[in-house]
Scaffold this motif. Structure first.
Motif, mmCIF file in Angstrom:
data_model
loop_
_atom_site.group_PDB
_atom_site.id
_atom_site.type_symbol
_atom_site.label_atom_id
_atom_site.label_comp_id
_atom_site.label_asym_id
_atom_site.label_seq_id
_atom_site.Cartn_x
_atom_site.Cartn_y
_atom_site.Cartn_z
ATOM 1 N N GLU A 32 0.828 -1.209 0.000
ATOM 2 C CA GLU A 32 0.000 0.000 0.000
ATOM 3 C C GLU A 32 0.862 1.259 0.000
ATOM 4 O OE1 GLU A 32 -2.911 -0.205 3.120
ATOM 5 O OE2 GLU A 32 -3.785 -2.030 2.308
ATOM 6 N N VAL A 33 1.923 1.259 0.777
ATOM 7 C CA VAL A 33 2.828 2.414 0.792
ATOM 8 C C VAL A 33 3.483 2.564 -0.581
ATOM 9 C CG1 VAL A 33 4.943 3.384 1.778
ATOM 10 C CG2 VAL A 33 3.240 2.329 3.271
ATOM 11 N N HIS A 34 3.872 1.452 -1.174
ATOM 12 C CA HIS A 34 4.470 1.489 -2.504
ATOM 13 C C HIS A 34 3.478 2.058 -3.520
ATOM 14 C CE1 HIS A 34 5.881 -0.090 -6.386
ATOM 15 N NE2 HIS A 34 7.070 0.156 -5.868
ATOM 16 N N GLU A 35 2.228 1.642 -3.430
ATOM 17 C CA GLU A 35 1.194 2.147 -4.336
ATOM 18 C C GLU A 35 0.993 3.656 -4.153
ATOM 19 O OE1 GLU A 35 -3.545 1.390 -5.248
ATOM 20 O OE2 GLU A 35 -2.384 -0.166 -4.228
ATOM 21 N N MET A 36 0.995 4.115 -2.907
ATOM 22 C CA MET A 36 0.854 5.557 -2.651
ATOM 23 C C MET A 36 2.051 6.316 -3.208
ATOM 24 S SD MET A 36 -0.902 5.859 1.124
ATOM 25 C CE MET A 36 0.413 5.035 1.993
ATOM 26 N N ALA A 37 3.243 5.737 -3.090
ATOM 27 C CA ALA A 37 4.447 6.384 -3.605
ATOM 28 C C ALA A 37 4.392 6.502 -5.128
ATOM 29 C CB ALA A 37 5.691 5.619 -3.164
ATOM 30 N N VAL A 38 3.914 5.465 -5.783
ATOM 31 C CA VAL A 38 3.792 5.516 -7.243
ATOM 32 C C VAL A 38 2.798 6.597 -7.652
ATOM 33 C CG1 VAL A 38 2.980 4.218 -9.263
ATOM 34 C CG2 VAL A 38 4.486 3.114 -7.607
ATOM 35 N N PHE A 39 1.655 6.648 -6.976
ATOM 36 C CA PHE A 39 0.644 7.655 -7.288
ATOM 37 C C PHE A 39 1.189 9.060 -7.045
ATOM 38 C CE2 PHE A 39 -2.872 10.397 -5.855
ATOM 39 C CZ PHE A 39 -3.606 10.434 -7.029
ATOM 40 N N LYS A 40 1.861 9.252 -5.923
ATOM 41 C CA LYS A 40 2.391 10.575 -5.579
ATOM 42 C C LYS A 40 3.488 10.982 -6.562
ATOM 43 C CE LYS A 40 1.130 12.869 -2.709
ATOM 44 N NZ LYS A 40 0.211 14.031 -2.738
ATOM 45 N N THR A 41 4.274 10.037 -7.052
ATOM 46 C CA THR A 41 5.295 10.325 -8.055
ATOM 47 C C THR A 41 4.656 10.815 -9.343
ATOM 48 O OG1 THR A 41 6.789 8.673 -7.117
ATOM 49 C CG2 THR A 41 7.212 9.347 -9.387
ATOM 50 N N THR A 42 3.558 10.183 -9.731
ATOM 51 C CA THR A 42 2.830 10.605 -10.926
ATOM 52 C C THR A 42 2.288 12.023 -10.748
ATOM 53 O OG1 THR A 42 2.213 8.317 -11.378
ATOM 54 C CG2 THR A 42 0.936 10.020 -12.485
ATOM 55 N N ASP A 77 2.377 22.264 -3.826
ATOM 56 C CA ASP A 77 2.088 20.854 -4.063
ATOM 57 C C ASP A 77 3.372 20.078 -4.349
ATOM 58 O OD1 ASP A 77 0.307 18.561 -4.547
ATOM 59 O OD2 ASP A 77 0.962 18.782 -6.635
ATOM 60 N N ILE A 78 4.262 20.672 -5.117
ATOM 61 C CA ILE A 78 5.550 20.031 -5.418
ATOM 62 C C ILE A 78 6.356 19.826 -4.144
ATOM 63 C CG2 ILE A 78 7.787 20.426 -6.548
ATOM 64 C CD1 ILE A 78 6.130 21.807 -8.834
ATOM 65 N N ASP A 79 6.398 20.849 -3.296
ATOM 66 C CA ASP A 79 7.153 20.755 -2.040
ATOM 67 C C ASP A 79 6.576 19.685 -1.112
ATOM 68 O OD1 ASP A 79 8.704 22.836 -3.007
ATOM 69 O OD2 ASP A 79 7.666 24.372 -1.824
ATOM 70 N N VAL A 80 5.259 19.689 -0.956
ATOM 71 C CA VAL A 80 4.605 18.711 -0.081
ATOM 72 C C VAL A 80 4.778 17.298 -0.632
ATOM 73 C CG1 VAL A 80 2.358 17.921 0.782
ATOM 74 C CG2 VAL A 80 2.945 20.331 0.899
ATOM 75 N N SER A 81 4.592 17.149 -1.920
ATOM 76 C CA SER A 81 4.726 15.830 -2.546
ATOM 77 C C SER A 81 6.146 15.297 -2.403
ATOM 78 C CB SER A 81 4.338 15.891 -4.025
ATOM 79 O OG SER A 81 2.970 16.176 -4.170
ATOM 80 N N SER A 82 7.129 16.168 -2.551
ATOM 81 C CA SER A 82 8.526 15.748 -2.396
ATOM 82 C C SER A 82 8.798 15.262 -0.982
ATOM 83 C CB SER A 82 9.465 16.899 -2.745
ATOM 84 O OG SER A 82 9.329 17.262 -4.090
ATOM 85 N N ARG A 83 8.282 15.986 0.001
ATOM 86 C CA ARG A 83 8.439 15.578 1.400
ATOM 87 C C ARG A 83 7.763 14.238 1.661
ATOM 88 N NH1 ARG A 83 7.182 20.647 3.122
ATOM 89 N NH2 ARG A 83 5.094 19.973 3.627
ATOM 90 N N GLN A 84 6.557 14.081 1.126
ATOM 91 C CA GLN A 84 5.829 12.831 1.323
ATOM 92 C C GLN A 84 6.565 11.664 0.688
ATOM 93 O OE1 GLN A 84 2.077 14.057 -0.338
ATOM 94 N NE2 GLN A 84 1.206 14.495 1.677
ATOM 95 N N LEU A 85 7.129 11.870 -0.477
ATOM 96 C CA LEU A 85 7.874 10.797 -1.132
ATOM 97 C C LEU A 85 9.108 10.408 -0.322
ATOM 98 C CD1 LEU A 85 7.535 11.747 -4.883
ATOM 99 C CD2 LEU A 85 6.787 9.623 -3.808
ATOM 100 N N GLN A 86 9.747 11.375 0.300
ATOM 101 C CA GLN A 86 10.886 11.063 1.167
ATOM 102 C C GLN A 86 10.431 10.211 2.351
ATOM 103 O OE1 GLN A 86 12.481 14.911 2.116
ATOM 104 N NE2 GLN A 86 13.697 15.026 0.239
ATOM 105 N N GLU A 87 9.280 10.534 2.912
ATOM 106 C CA GLU A 87 8.749 9.755 4.030
ATOM 107 C C GLU A 87 8.396 8.335 3.584
ATOM 108 O OE1 GLU A 87 5.521 11.866 5.886
ATOM 109 O OE2 GLU A 87 6.728 13.675 6.109
ATOM 110 N N TYR A 88 7.767 8.221 2.417
ATOM 111 C CA TYR A 88 7.438 6.893 1.894
ATOM 112 C C TYR A 88 8.702 6.075 1.650
ATOM 113 C CZ TYR A 88 2.687 8.660 0.908
ATOM 114 O OH TYR A 88 1.430 9.188 0.999
#
Length: 65
Positions: A10-20, A44-55
């Motif tokens: 599930e985390v991997h799936e969220m990371a793929v979606f957030k990368t897109t 949005d870019i800043d938040v998404s980048s932070r979230q991807l680092q957490e994932y």
């Protein structure tokens, strides 16, 4: 902490979606002329980048266990 396989997936799936989403925001930001909209997209870019680092951190810890 041990993660179940479905949790890791599930985390991997969220990371793929957030990368897109991040890719789309970065691409579209270059095409936008409105400064306010560019600011929103940059947030949005800043938040998404932070979230991807957490994932990535979560996935890294899951692989080590």
């Amino acid at each position: 902490m041990n993660y179940a396989l479905h949790e890791v997936l599930e985390v991997h799936e969220m990371a793929v979606f957030k990368t897109t989403c991040l890719t789309k925001s970065k691409t579209m930001k270059a095409l936008v002329t409105d400064e306010r909209l560019q600011g929103i997209m940059q947030q949005d870019i800043d938040v998404s980048s932070r979230q991807l680092q957490e994932y990535a951190s979560i996935l890294s810890n899951a692989k080590q266990q």
